[in-house]
Design a protein around this motif. Structure first.
Motif, PDB file in Angstrom:
ATOM      1  N   GLY A 110      15.196  44.053  54.588  1.00 48.41           N
ATOM      2  CA  GLY A 110      15.649  45.222  54.052  1.00 48.41           C
ATOM      3  C   GLY A 110      16.789  46.079  54.812  1.00 48.41           C
ATOM      4  N   THR A 111      17.360  45.620  56.083  1.00 42.72           N
ATOM      5  CA  THR A 111      18.590  45.985  56.688  1.00 42.72           C
ATOM      6  C   THR A 111      19.615  45.827  55.813  1.00 42.72           C
ATOM      7  N   VAL A 112      20.393  46.772  55.466  1.00 40.38           N
ATOM      8  CA  VAL A 112      21.888  46.684  54.847  1.00 40.38           C
ATOM      9  C   VAL A 112      22.698  46.026  55.852  1.00 40.38           C
ATOM     10  N   LEU A 113      23.234  44.922  55.535  1.00 42.84           N
ATOM     11  CA  LEU A 113      24.061  44.309  56.200  1.00 42.84           C
ATOM     12  C   LEU A 113      25.652  44.326  55.706  1.00 42.84           C
ATOM     13  N   LEU A 114      25.811  44.575  54.357  1.00 45.99           N
ATOM     14  CA  LEU A 114      27.200  44.944  53.923  1.00 45.99           C
ATOM     15  C   LEU A 114      27.032  45.600  52.666  1.00 45.99           C
ATOM     16  N   VAL A 115      28.010  46.390  52.223  1.00 49.01           N
ATOM     17  CA  VAL A 115      28.213  46.881  50.935  1.00 49.01           C
ATOM     18  C   VAL A 115      29.635  46.936  50.477  1.00 49.01           C
ATOM     19  N   ARG A 116      29.823  46.345  49.273  1.00 52.20           N
ATOM     20  CA  ARG A 116      31.133  46.231  48.769  1.00 52.20           C
ATOM     21  C   ARG A 116      30.902  46.695  47.426  1.00 52.20           C
ATOM     22  N   THR A 117      32.063  47.109  46.790  1.00 50.87           N
ATOM     23  CA  THR A 117      32.118  47.558  45.269  1.00 50.87           C
ATOM     24  C   THR A 117      32.675  46.248  44.674  1.00 50.87           C
ATOM     25  N   LEU A 118      31.959  46.133  43.465  1.00 50.00           N
ATOM     26  CA  LEU A 118      32.482  44.745  42.748  1.00 50.00           C
ATOM     27  C   LEU A 118      33.937  44.420  42.690  1.00 50.00           C
ATOM     28  N   ALA A 119      34.832  45.654  42.635  1.00 45.83           N
ATOM     29  CA  ALA A 119      36.209  45.364  42.879  1.00 45.83           C
ATOM     30  C   ALA A 119      36.614  44.860  44.140  1.00 45.83           C
ATOM     31  N   ASP A 120      35.885  45.102  45.190  1.00 43.56           N
ATOM     32  CA  ASP A 120      36.218  44.527  46.501  1.00 43.56           C
ATOM     33  C   ASP A 120      35.849  42.975  46.353  1.00 43.56           C
ATOM     34  N   LEU A 121      34.705  42.650  45.768  1.00 42.70           N
ATOM     35  CA  LEU A 121      34.200  41.361  45.521  1.00 42.70           C
ATOM     36  C   LEU A 121      34.961  40.589  44.611  1.00 42.70           C
ATOM     37  N   LEU A 122      35.476  41.131  43.420  1.00 47.94           N
ATOM     38  CA  LEU A 122      36.255  40.312  42.389  1.00 47.94           C
ATOM     39  C   LEU A 122      37.513  41.250  42.118  1.00 47.94           C
ATOM     40  N   PRO A 123      38.508  41.232  42.907  1.00 47.99           N
ATOM     41  CA  PRO A 123      39.626  41.952  42.775  1.00 47.99           C
ATOM     42  C   PRO A 123      40.468  41.479  41.326  1.00 47.99           C
ATOM     43  N   ASP A 124      41.006  42.474  40.775  1.00 47.70           N
ATOM     44  CA  ASP A 124      41.925  42.092  39.439  1.00 47.70           C
ATOM     45  C   ASP A 124      40.842  41.607  38.652  1.00 47.70           C
ATOM     46  N   SER A 125      39.637  41.716  38.363  1.00 53.93           N
ATOM     47  CA  SER A 125      38.905  41.158  37.461  1.00 53.93           C
ATOM     48  C   SER A 125      39.150  41.184  36.098  1.00 53.93           C
ATOM     49  N   PHE A 126      38.653  40.302  35.452  1.00 53.96           N
ATOM     50  CA  PHE A 126      38.623  40.104  33.608  1.00 53.96           C
ATOM     51  C   PHE A 126      37.200  40.457  33.371  1.00 53.96           C
ATOM     52  N   GLY A 127      37.320  41.628  32.531  1.00 51.44           N
ATOM     53  CA  GLY A 127      35.857  42.097  31.943  1.00 51.44           C
ATOM     54  C   GLY A 127      36.090  42.539  30.603  1.00 51.44           C
ATOM     55  N   PRO A 128      34.954  42.989  30.062  1.00 50.91           N
ATOM     56  CA  PRO A 128      34.937  43.380  28.619  1.00 50.91           C
ATOM     57  C   PRO A 128      36.194  44.078  28.064  1.00 50.91           C
ATOM     58  N   ASP A 129      36.504  45.088  28.962  1.00 49.89           N
ATOM     59  CA  ASP A 129      37.690  45.849  28.755  1.00 49.89           C
ATOM     60  C   ASP A 129      39.045  45.116  28.386  1.00 49.89           C
ATOM     61  N   SER A 130      39.083  43.864  29.254  1.00 45.93           N
ATOM     62  CA  SER A 130      40.365  43.151  29.239  1.00 45.93           C
ATOM     63  C   SER A 130      40.620  42.638  27.817  1.00 45.93           C
ATOM     64  N   LEU A 131      39.683  42.557  26.854  1.00 41.28           N
ATOM     65  CA  LEU A 131      39.625  42.131  25.669  1.00 41.28           C
ATOM     66  C   LEU A 131      39.892  42.996  24.568  1.00 41.28           C
ATOM     67  N   THR A 132      40.005  44.611  24.911  1.00 42.78           N
ATOM     68  CA  THR A 132      40.363  45.514  23.697  1.00 42.78           C
ATOM     69  C   THR A 132      41.888  45.892  23.715  1.00 42.78           C
TER      70      THR A 132
END
Length: 132
Positions: A110-132
């Motif tokens: 349970g030791t936290v080794l790393l925390v990233r935002t989803l944007a850090d892990l998947l920059p310039d992502s394509f998501g549901p809002d990309s289709l609106t």
């Protein structure tokens, strides 16, 4: 035992993973905005591409119970190195999470080794809002 129920859920479900080929059990847990927690583990298959990742299992459990928005994610790979979500799982998380959603990678204890935002892990992502 970790004090964060989301972390503990990822740790606990990792112990039930089915990983006879890689011998690399992974657990993941997602939390919805209303505090519900859903967990999943990797399930391998002799036909390698047919296995499922822990994150996909947690998301499927959430959707099956009516959840549609991920607030936090925890991934437990069981080593002292962070187990980050694969590319496909990053996109699966993006379907239900905002770019600022925190994704924590923890050890088997349970030791936290790393925390990233989803944007850090998947920059310039394509998501549901990309289709609106």
């Amino acid at each position: 035992m970790n004090n964060d129920p989301l972390v503990q859920a990822a740790i606990d479900v990792r112990l039930r993973a089915y990983a006879p080929y890689s011998r690399f059990p992974v657990g993941a847990a997602v939390e919805t905005a209303d505090g519900r927690i859903f967990a999943g583990c990797n399930v391998e298959n002799a036909a390698y591409p047919e296995g499922t990742c822990a994150e996909a299992g947690a998301i499927a459990a959430m959707v099956a119970r009516g959840g549609r928005q991920i607030h936090r994610v925890v991934v437990c790979g069981g080593t002292d190195a962070p187990c980050t979500p694969c590319g496909g799982c990053r996109q699966k998380i993006r379907e239900f999470a905002a770019p600022e959603t925190p994704v924590s990678m923890v050890s088997a204890g349970g030791t936290v080794l790393l925390v990233r935002t989803l944007a850090d892990l998947l920059p310039d992502s394509f998501g549901p809002d990309s289709l609106t």
